[in-house]
Design a protein around this motif. Sequence first.
Motif, PDB file in Angstrom:
ATOM      1  N   ASP A 449      -8.751 -24.433 -38.378  1.00 27.12           N
ATOM      2  CA  ASP A 449      -9.757 -24.854 -39.367  1.00 27.12           C
ATOM      3  C   ASP A 449      -9.089 -25.149 -40.700  1.00 27.12           C
ATOM      4  O   ASP A 449      -9.436 -26.110 -41.384  1.00 27.12           O
ATOM      5  N   ALA A 450      -8.137 -24.290 -41.065  1.00 25.79           N
ATOM      6  CA  ALA A 450      -7.452 -24.460 -42.355  1.00 25.79           C
ATOM      7  C   ALA A 450      -6.686 -25.776 -42.363  1.00 25.79           C
ATOM      8  O   ALA A 450      -6.742 -26.538 -43.325  1.00 25.79           O
ATOM      9  N   ARG A 451      -6.007 -26.066 -41.277  1.00 27.00           N
ATOM     10  CA  ARG A 451      -5.222 -27.313 -41.194  1.00 27.00           C
ATOM     11  C   ARG A 451      -6.159 -28.533 -41.282  1.00 27.00           C
ATOM     12  O   ARG A 451      -5.901 -29.475 -42.021  1.00 27.00           O
ATOM     13  N   ARG A 452      -7.273 -28.467 -40.549  1.00 28.10           N
ATOM     14  CA  ARG A 452      -8.235 -29.579 -40.593  1.00 28.10           C
ATOM     15  C   ARG A 452      -8.774 -29.768 -42.010  1.00 28.10           C
ATOM     16  O   ARG A 452      -8.796 -30.885 -42.553  1.00 28.10           O
ATOM     17  N   ALA A 453      -9.158 -28.636 -42.636  1.00 26.22           N
ATOM     18  CA  ALA A 453      -9.740 -28.714 -43.981  1.00 26.22           C
ATOM     19  C   ALA A 453      -8.715 -29.260 -44.983  1.00 26.22           C
ATOM     20  O   ALA A 453      -9.050 -30.075 -45.840  1.00 26.22           O
ATOM     21  N   LEU A 454      -7.461 -28.800 -44.863  1.00 28.61           N
ATOM     22  CA  LEU A 454      -6.418 -29.271 -45.786  1.00 28.61           C
ATOM     23  C   LEU A 454      -6.168 -30.773 -45.577  1.00 28.61           C
ATOM     24  O   LEU A 454      -5.930 -31.513 -46.534  1.00 28.61           O
ATOM     25  N   THR A 455      -6.241 -31.210 -44.336  1.00 28.68           N
ATOM     26  CA  THR A 455      -6.063 -32.644 -44.049  1.00 28.68           C
ATOM     27  C   THR A 455      -7.214 -33.427 -44.674  1.00 28.68           C
ATOM     28  O   THR A 455      -7.001 -34.442 -45.345  1.00 28.68           O
ATOM     29  N   ILE A 491     -11.235 -27.627 -52.459  1.00 31.90           N
ATOM     30  CA  ILE A 491     -12.052 -28.509 -51.598  1.00 31.90           C
ATOM     31  C   ILE A 491     -11.839 -28.137 -50.128  1.00 31.90           C
ATOM     32  O   ILE A 491     -12.799 -28.051 -49.346  1.00 31.90           O
ATOM     33  N   ALA A 492     -10.581 -27.853 -49.770  1.00 31.89           N
ATOM     34  CA  ALA A 492     -10.293 -27.438 -48.389  1.00 31.89           C
ATOM     35  C   ALA A 492     -11.041 -26.147 -48.063  1.00 31.89           C
ATOM     36  O   ALA A 492     -11.584 -25.977 -46.966  1.00 31.89           O
ATOM     37  N   ARG A 493     -11.095 -25.249 -49.041  1.00 28.28           N
ATOM     38  CA  ARG A 493     -11.823 -23.983 -48.835  1.00 28.28           C
ATOM     39  C   ARG A 493     -13.288 -24.268 -48.492  1.00 28.28           C
ATOM     40  O   ARG A 493     -13.877 -23.624 -47.623  1.00 28.28           O
ATOM     41  N   ALA A 494     -13.852 -25.248 -49.209  1.00 27.11           N
ATOM     42  CA  ALA A 494     -15.273 -25.554 -48.999  1.00 27.11           C
ATOM     43  C   ALA A 494     -15.502 -26.199 -47.627  1.00 27.11           C
ATOM     44  O   ALA A 494     -16.604 -26.136 -47.092  1.00 27.11           O
TER      45      ALA A 494
END
Length: 556
Positions: A449-455, A491-494
């Motif tokens: 999830d973190a990788r997807r959000a950061l992307t 933004i990735a956190r959100a």
Amino acid sequence: MSTLIEFLRIYPARSALMLICLIVAGTAEGLSLTALLPMLSVAAGDGSTGEIGELVLKGLAWAQIQPTIGALLLIIVGGIILKSGLLLVANRQVGYTVARVATDFRITLINALLACEWQYFARQRAGQLANSVATEANRAAMGFEFGARGISYFFQIVVYAGVAFMISWQATLVSIGLGLLSATLMHSLMRAARRAGVGQTELMRELLSYLTDVLRSVKPLKAMSRDSVAQASLQQQTDGLEDAIRREVMSRESLRALQDPLLAALAAFALYVALSWWGLSLPEVMVLVFLHVRLLGLLNKAQREYQKVMVQESAYRSLKKTISDAQLEIERSGGTMTPTLERSIDMEKLYFSYAKDPMFEDLNVTIPARSFVAITAPSGTGKSTFLDLLCGLLKPQGGVVRVDGVSLNDLDLRQWRRLIGYVPQETVLLHDTILNNVLIGEAEPSEEDARRALTQAGLWNFVFSLPDGVNTIVGERGGRLSGGQGQRVAIARALAHNPKILILDEPTSSLDRVNAQLICDTLAELSRSLTVVVASHHDLIVERADLEINLKTDVK
Ligand SMILES: Nc1ncnc2c1ncn2[C@@H]1O[C@H](COP(=O)(O)OP(=O)(O)OP(=O)(O)O)[C@@H](O)[C@H]1O
Ligand SMILES: [Mg+2]
């Protein structure tokens, strides 16, 4: 005293267990020492052991023990060994209880704080809350320990007084009377200790609140050489704290210093009275003197513990007030209905004001689901406030916010917020890894999830290029990242928990045009599958949005 009673009321079982342990330990010693009396009479070679001595001798005869000096000495030593063992158990129990009490205080406070309305936090000083959780909870629990010890001394006093009473009730009454007189004489030292404690509590709270504020703004302070003023102020507060500690030390040590000579004088007086007025036998007098020295010693100890309670009392009061203030501001959970976001969010006739003047008087807005909405208006017009109303962080005083036709008041607020990805105006990052910053608060954190959000936030290439990748520590409040990078972590956190609505407050304020464009593209892309609401002045956002709502011109 009221603090002590309160503690006993909150922790009846724990207090009782702790007291029983302490009292049994004290009593074992007291009773074993009664064997001193027949021993002394055996040693002195006279038969006059007095009533209590007779009782002890009878007891020994019943147990078929010869009252020889050796046997009696063994009983005394055995009693003291027993007492030491019991004391070990008792002290362990005290230590555990104190740790439990401190933990309970902390958990209650933390739970109360986290359950509060957002508005409550806007009024609090973070340093003060941290101080309550750390220092005050600790001091309050120590107060509980001192109180319990004081009470256990009191029970030991009762046991000793009982033994002494059987030997000579007149002498015991005189002794207790003198002890109480001495306690009264020392009362002003109790008040001084309480004042010193209040000073410590207030100064500690002020110091930690101010220190936290200074540490937050240390960069501009240093850049403008204004740190020396802050330093002088912190120094002054630390000196003030030392002063309060010195006053506590003074009252504590004065009490201790005055108690000993007074104790000697009272013991001498009791001895004189016993020998010359009541004509007691020498063994009786010796045991009596021993018991009285012990009795008065315990009275002194009880008083010293009470004084320590006085010092800590203000910390307990302050902690209790913080807890009850927070509990008064607990957020209502709303309704029970499960939210969906398929059609729209509607604000109908919304009235909201922070103080006197209304911020919104008759706000009517519709945000269609799966659209990209830009909220615009000059600074200070209420964009952030609007977003807070949307999240349910602020409650309107009039009108209603509906999600798919259901009022926010009827929705389960926690579930509604689980659908929200929120990026605040001010990026707040933890002193932790990028990964943990993205996944903070997630019940089931997944690196995927973190990788997807950061992307999605356009940061993955940068994170990937770092030697430690997602495990890079971002520094205090993200100080080791650029402003724009920090904003994209936020933004990735959100995005990490796949929200249904993304609410962003000025998400491009730290980005250059190229990166702002990238974020705009991302948001436009995301708005195909989720609702995106952005408060922004940025023309790029306004251009890309499906709908612009200007709070100044469109809705007032
Ligand atoms: N907790 C609060 N208590 C009292 N007044 C507040 C509070 N928060 C904001 N305000 C006031 O409400 C008004 C609107 O604030 P808000 O933060 O919503 O504006 P904004 O449009 O987001 O401004 P900006 O573009 O500068 O971020 C301001 O005048 C502000 O002083
Ligand atoms: Mg704002």
